[in-house]
Design an enzyme around this catalytic site. Structure first.
Site, PDB file in Angstrom:
ATOM      1  N   GLY A 243       0.832  -1.194   0.000  1.00 28.03           N
ATOM      2  CA  GLY A 243       0.000   0.000   0.000  1.00 28.03           C
ATOM      3  C   GLY A 243       0.864   1.241   0.000  1.00 28.03           C
ATOM      4  O   GLY A 243       2.017   1.207   0.461  1.00 28.03           O
TER       5      GLY A 243
ATOM      6  N   GLN B 202       3.198   9.984   0.972  1.00 25.65           N
ATOM      7  CA  GLN B 202       4.482   9.277   1.038  1.00 25.65           C
ATOM      8  C   GLN B 202       5.385   9.590  -0.150  1.00 25.65           C
ATOM      9  O   GLN B 202       6.590   9.348  -0.080  1.00 25.65           O
ATOM     10  CB  GLN B 202       4.257   7.764   1.124  1.00 25.65           C
ATOM     11  CG  GLN B 202       3.643   7.329   2.445  1.00 25.65           C
ATOM     12  CD  GLN B 202       3.489   5.823   2.506  1.00 25.65           C
ATOM     13  OE1 GLN B 202       2.496   5.283   2.035  1.00 25.65           O
ATOM     14  NE2 GLN B 202       4.475   5.140   3.056  1.00 25.65           N
TER      15      GLN B 202
ATOM     16  N   CYS C  28       6.083  -0.066   7.418  1.00 26.91           N
ATOM     17  CA  CYS C  28       5.703   1.045   6.552  1.00 26.91           C
ATOM     18  C   CYS C  28       6.909   1.455   5.718  1.00 26.91           C
ATOM     19  O   CYS C  28       8.021   1.519   6.239  1.00 26.91           O
ATOM     20  CB  CYS C  28       5.249   2.210   7.422  1.00 26.91           C
ATOM     21  SG  CYS C  28       4.794   3.662   6.479  1.00 26.91           S
ATOM     22  N   LEU C  29       6.674   1.741   4.443  1.00 25.45           N
ATOM     23  CA  LEU C  29       7.775   2.149   3.560  1.00 25.45           C
ATOM     24  C   LEU C  29       8.396   3.467   4.020  1.00 25.45           C
ATOM     25  O   LEU C  29       9.530   3.778   3.673  1.00 25.45           O
ATOM     26  CB  LEU C  29       7.275   2.283   2.115  1.00 25.45           C
ATOM     27  CG  LEU C  29       6.785   0.987   1.440  1.00 25.45           C
ATOM     28  CD1 LEU C  29       6.156   1.298   0.090  1.00 25.45           C
ATOM     29  CD2 LEU C  29       7.926  -0.009   1.282  1.00 25.45           C
TER      30      LEU C  29
ATOM     31  N   HIS D 171      -4.257   1.508   7.816  1.00 26.13           N
ATOM     32  CA  HIS D 171      -2.891   2.042   7.833  1.00 26.13           C
ATOM     33  C   HIS D 171      -2.750   3.187   6.812  1.00 26.13           C
ATOM     34  O   HIS D 171      -2.188   4.241   7.127  1.00 26.13           O
ATOM     35  CB  HIS D 171      -1.908   0.901   7.523  1.00 26.13           C
ATOM     36  CG  HIS D 171      -0.475   1.318   7.421  1.00 26.13           C
ATOM     37  ND1 HIS D 171       0.484   0.909   8.324  1.00 26.13           N
ATOM     38  CD2 HIS D 171       0.176   2.099   6.520  1.00 26.13           C
ATOM     39  CE1 HIS D 171       1.653   1.445   7.983  1.00 26.13           C
ATOM     40  NE2 HIS D 171       1.497   2.157   6.888  1.00 26.13           N
ATOM     41  N   GLU D 172      -3.282   2.964   5.609  1.00 22.99           N
ATOM     42  CA  GLU D 172      -3.123   3.978   4.549  1.00 22.99           C
ATOM     43  C   GLU D 172      -3.972   5.220   4.824  1.00 22.99           C
ATOM     44  O   GLU D 172      -3.526   6.338   4.559  1.00 22.99           O
ATOM     45  CB  GLU D 172      -3.464   3.384   3.173  1.00 22.99           C
ATOM     46  CG  GLU D 172      -2.571   2.219   2.729  1.00 22.99           C
ATOM     47  CD  GLU D 172      -1.083   2.484   2.838  1.00 22.99           C
ATOM     48  OE1 GLU D 172      -0.659   3.648   2.716  1.00 22.99           O
ATOM     49  OE2 GLU D 172      -0.325   1.522   3.083  1.00 22.99           O
TER      50      GLU D 172
ATOM     51  N   HIS E 134      -2.252   7.574   7.025  1.00 24.57           N
ATOM     52  CA  HIS E 134      -1.276   8.429   6.331  1.00 24.57           C
ATOM     53  C   HIS E 134      -1.922   9.722   5.849  1.00 24.57           C
ATOM     54  O   HIS E 134      -1.289  10.780   5.860  1.00 24.57           O
ATOM     55  CB  HIS E 134      -0.696   7.712   5.107  1.00 24.57           C
ATOM     56  CG  HIS E 134       0.478   6.827   5.417  1.00 24.57           C
ATOM     57  ND1 HIS E 134       1.638   7.302   5.965  1.00 24.57           N
ATOM     58  CD2 HIS E 134       0.673   5.497   5.232  1.00 24.57           C
ATOM     59  CE1 HIS E 134       2.507   6.302   6.109  1.00 24.57           C
ATOM     60  NE2 HIS E 134       1.936   5.187   5.678  1.00 24.57           N
TER      61      HIS E 134
HETATM   62 NI    NI Z   1       2.738   3.257   5.675  1.00 25.13          NI
END
Ligand code: NI
Length: 176
Positions: free
Chosen positions: A46, A51, A93-94, A135-136, A139
């Site tokens: 995701g 991000q 998370c990236l 989670h997304e 963000h």
């Molecule tokens: Ni993330």
């Protein structure tokens, strides 16, 4: 294909509340393409627009197993209308490098979101899919999975990340 740089903690863009999308135009399509390319390259399951430095309420998700064909899910202006039950599982998370931790989330959610053409959809999600959506959406509100951890764990990570960034800086200066 345009793979974008992924902003990492503690970048301020990750803390901003993202703006709603109102124009479903070519620019939005380009953004979604860039997000998908960046997510698949990473690889991740995701990615939210902030991000890659774009403060807009756009999310891409693909939770299909590696051996199956890609199935991209695009959520624009997504909202959780209701949540039920709870699940605890490991998350990463990236944008939060070198950390995974257990996070508590709703087990089942009802979501409202626009698609790429601006059409509004309502659907239900559960288990891992529900986790990734939560989670997304976090963000888009400037929240990271870090914020769901204890203050001690958060402080430890902050310290570790600071050291890591300092080391990177020293390395870069040495190579100048
Ligand atoms: Ni993330």
């Amino acid at each position: 294909m345009a793979i974008q740089e992924i902003f990492k903690y503690p970048s301020p863009i990750l803390r901003k509340k993202a703006a709603n999308v109102s124009r479903f135009n070519e620019e939005l399509q380009q953004l979604i393409q860039d997000m998908a390319d960046t997510m698949y390259e990473a690889p991740g399951v995701g990615l939210a627009a902030p991000q890659i430095g774009i403060s807009r309420r756009v999310v891409v998700i693909d939770i299909t197993p590696k051996e199956e064909d890609n199935k991209l899910i695009v959520l624009i202006n997504p909202e959780i209308i209701s949540g039920e039950g709870s699940q605890v599982d490991e998350e990463g998370c990236l944008s939060v490098v070198d950390l995974t931790a257990k996070v508590k989330r709703f087990d089942q959610i009802t979501v409202k979101a626009h698609d790429i053409n601006g059409k509004l959809h309502e659907f239900e999600a559960e288990e891992w899919f529900a986790r990734v959506i939560q989670h997304e959406i976090d963000h888009l509100n400037g929240t990271l999975f870090l914020d769901h951890l204890s203050s001690l764990k958060r402080a430890l990570y902050k310290k570790k990340r600071k050291k890591q960034l300092m080391r990177e800086k020293e390395e870069a200066e040495k190579n100048d």
